[in-house]
Design an enzyme around this catalytic site. Structure first.
Site, PDB file in Angstrom:
ATOM      1  N   LYS A  67     -13.142 -39.773  22.204  1.00  0.00           N
ATOM      2  CA  LYS A  67     -12.079 -38.794  21.959  1.00  0.00           C
ATOM      3  C   LYS A  67     -10.737 -39.504  21.707  1.00  0.00           C
ATOM      4  O   LYS A  67     -10.030 -39.181  20.755  1.00  0.00           O
ATOM      5  CB  LYS A  67     -11.967 -37.812  23.141  1.00  0.00           C
ATOM      6  CG  LYS A  67     -13.251 -36.990  23.335  1.00  0.00           C
ATOM      7  CD  LYS A  67     -13.116 -35.927  24.400  1.00  0.00           C
ATOM      8  CE  LYS A  67     -13.090 -36.450  25.811  1.00  0.00           C
ATOM      9  NZ  LYS A  67     -14.331 -37.125  26.239  1.00  0.00           N
ATOM     10  N   THR A  68     -10.413 -40.466  22.578  1.00  0.00           N
ATOM     11  CA  THR A  68      -9.151 -41.195  22.407  1.00  0.00           C
ATOM     12  C   THR A  68      -9.173 -41.996  21.107  1.00  0.00           C
ATOM     13  O   THR A  68      -8.187 -42.003  20.352  1.00  0.00           O
ATOM     14  CB  THR A  68      -8.930 -42.153  23.602  1.00  0.00           C
ATOM     15  OG1 THR A  68      -9.026 -41.394  24.804  1.00  0.00           O
ATOM     16  CG2 THR A  68      -7.582 -42.821  23.535  1.00  0.00           C
ATOM     17  N   ASP A 112      -4.644 -36.179  26.743  1.00  0.00           N
ATOM     18  CA  ASP A 112      -5.964 -36.366  27.348  1.00  0.00           C
ATOM     19  C   ASP A 112      -6.064 -35.436  28.563  1.00  0.00           C
ATOM     20  O   ASP A 112      -5.031 -35.062  29.134  1.00  0.00           O
ATOM     21  CB  ASP A 112      -6.100 -37.836  27.782  1.00  0.00           C
ATOM     22  CG  ASP A 112      -7.543 -38.250  27.950  1.00  0.00           C
ATOM     23  OD1 ASP A 112      -8.439 -37.477  27.571  1.00  0.00           O
ATOM     24  OD2 ASP A 112      -7.771 -39.359  28.466  1.00  0.00           O
ATOM     25  N   THR A 161     -12.908 -33.204  29.065  1.00  0.00           N
ATOM     26  CA  THR A 161     -14.303 -33.370  29.478  1.00  0.00           C
ATOM     27  C   THR A 161     -14.846 -32.039  30.004  1.00  0.00           C
ATOM     28  O   THR A 161     -16.014 -31.935  30.345  1.00  0.00           O
ATOM     29  CB  THR A 161     -14.399 -34.417  30.607  1.00  0.00           C
ATOM     30  OG1 THR A 161     -13.425 -34.088  31.590  1.00  0.00           O
ATOM     31  CG2 THR A 161     -14.151 -35.813  30.089  1.00  0.00           C
ATOM     32  N   ARG A 220     -18.872 -46.229  25.123  1.00  0.00           N
ATOM     33  CA  ARG A 220     -18.083 -46.993  26.092  1.00  0.00           C
ATOM     34  C   ARG A 220     -19.003 -47.760  27.050  1.00  0.00           C
ATOM     35  O   ARG A 220     -18.743 -48.899  27.411  1.00  0.00           O
ATOM     36  CB  ARG A 220     -17.153 -46.064  26.895  1.00  0.00           C
ATOM     37  CG  ARG A 220     -16.271 -46.855  27.883  1.00  0.00           C
ATOM     38  CD  ARG A 220     -15.469 -45.943  28.765  1.00  0.00           C
ATOM     39  NE  ARG A 220     -14.492 -45.183  27.998  1.00  0.00           N
ATOM     40  CZ  ARG A 220     -13.913 -44.080  28.441  1.00  0.00           C
ATOM     41  NH1 ARG A 220     -14.215 -43.588  29.629  1.00  0.00           N
ATOM     42  NH2 ARG A 220     -13.029 -43.443  27.695  1.00  0.00           N
TER      43      ARG A 220
END
Ligand code: ADE
Length: 336
Positions: A67-68, A112, A161, A220
């Site tokens: 997302k980032t 975020d 999330t 990640r």
């Protein structure tokens, strides 16, 4: 960090930047999420053709899916700055107003954990997102009342999330909603091969597939694992990461062949053994694991649900057939 990215983060809300050096630097380098990327390219091209800011965009999905990274790539691709912050870091309405005032026209403001904005801050966002305005209340003297301020066009990229925890007034103000999905093994293997190249290590096709299968569908985690596998390979004198090398390292890290770690397996064991397959409430399960309920719900559950290890019923979480099959293979008999 590229120059066009500025951070406004409280220390506790900094995103996990451990894979920073491995993140794609352009949309062309981005692997996976094909439909989302294809649509995003259309929306960005259209906005650029009209000389407009990209519509506000909400990215939902479990942690570590990019997302980032996507927010950074959107800003880079649109040729604008990214201001990055998080829901808990914007404590007071004035914090948000200062941030908004500091934006250049067409900038991307990335928030975020947007589901953790306070209600008062969230309510300021509504008119800002809708028509780039906010009301400043003057309570003193002859000028008492509301003064309307306008701000320059910008794009809000919200990440969460917990898509379900976004209030409907906030959700309805996003023009673009993307749900990021767990990555396929093929996409993850390609990400692992790309990362191996950047880290200057040799990996064969089976080695990259092994890491891909054990990283819970999450880039990640794949990038974290390849660094640890590299450590084992280096110390053991293995010059190429093969399936054998990767399996050995991942076994040593207690990551099993489905990518489950100790806590995943503890959750399944509790559901099967202690709770005998009955539904269990989130807080009960979290207390039994000595974990925060949020960590279970936002980090652990999504993968266990997606892979069919557990189900969610109105009465709680329940072990699914695959949990029984999996534990039978991996459970170690107790030595009495
Ligand atoms: N590194 C982390 N996520 C990635 C992605 N989606 N594509 C390429 N490299 C990545």
């Amino acid at each position: 960090m590229p120059e066009h990215i500025q951070r406004d983060m409280s220390p506790h809300s900094l995103p996990d930047d451990t894979d920073c050096g491995l993140r794609p630097q352009s949309l062309d380098e981005y692997i996976g999420q094909k439909e989302t990327l294809a649509n995003l390219r259309v929306f960005m091209a259209a906005a650029q053709q009209r000389h407009e800011a990209l519509d506000h965009l909400l990215l939902s999905g479990p942690p570590g899916l990019g997302k980032t990274t996507l927010a950074q790539l959107i800003a880079a691709e649109m040729g604008v700055n990214l201001r990055a912050t998080s829901g808990p870091a914007i404590e007071r309405p004035i914090d948000l107003l200062i941030l908004l005032n500091s934006l250049q026209p067409y900038d991307v403001l990335f928030i975020d954990e947007i589901h953790r904005l306070s209600r008062v801050v969230e309510e300021i966002l509504y008119p800002v997102m809708e028509d780039l305005s906010f009301d400043r209340i003057l309570s003193k003297g002859a000028a008492a009342g509301a003064v309307r301020h306008k701000i320059a066009p910008f794009t809000l990229v919200g990440a969460t999330t917990k898509g379900g925890a976004i209030s409907s007034p906030l959700r309805s103000r996003f023009g673009i909603l993307f749900q990021l999905e767990f990555y396929t093994h093929d996409d993850l293997a390609a990400i692992v091969r790309r990362s191996a190249k950047l880290l200057n290590i040799e990996i064969d096709a089976e080695g990259s597939l092994e890491i891909a299968k054990r990283c819970r569908g999450t880039p990640r985690i794949a990038n974290r694992l390849i660094k640890r596998v590299r450590d084992f390979a280096q110390v053991n004198g293995d010059s190429v990461i093969t399936k054998t090398v990767a399996s050995y390292a991942l076994d040593r890290l207690s990551i099993d062949e489905c990518g489950l770690d100790r806590l995943d397996r503890l959750i399944l064991e509790l559901l099967v053994n202690r709770y005998k397959g009955e539904p269990v409430g989130l807080s009960t399960l979290a207390a039994a694991c000595q974990e925060e309920p949020e960590n279970l719900e936002e980090v652990y559950e999504p993968y266990l649900l997606a892979e069919g290890f557990i189900t969610k019923t109105p009465r709680g979480r329940q072990a699914a057939q695959r949990a029984y099959e999996h534990l039978k293979l991996t459970i170690t008999p107790r030595s009495s």
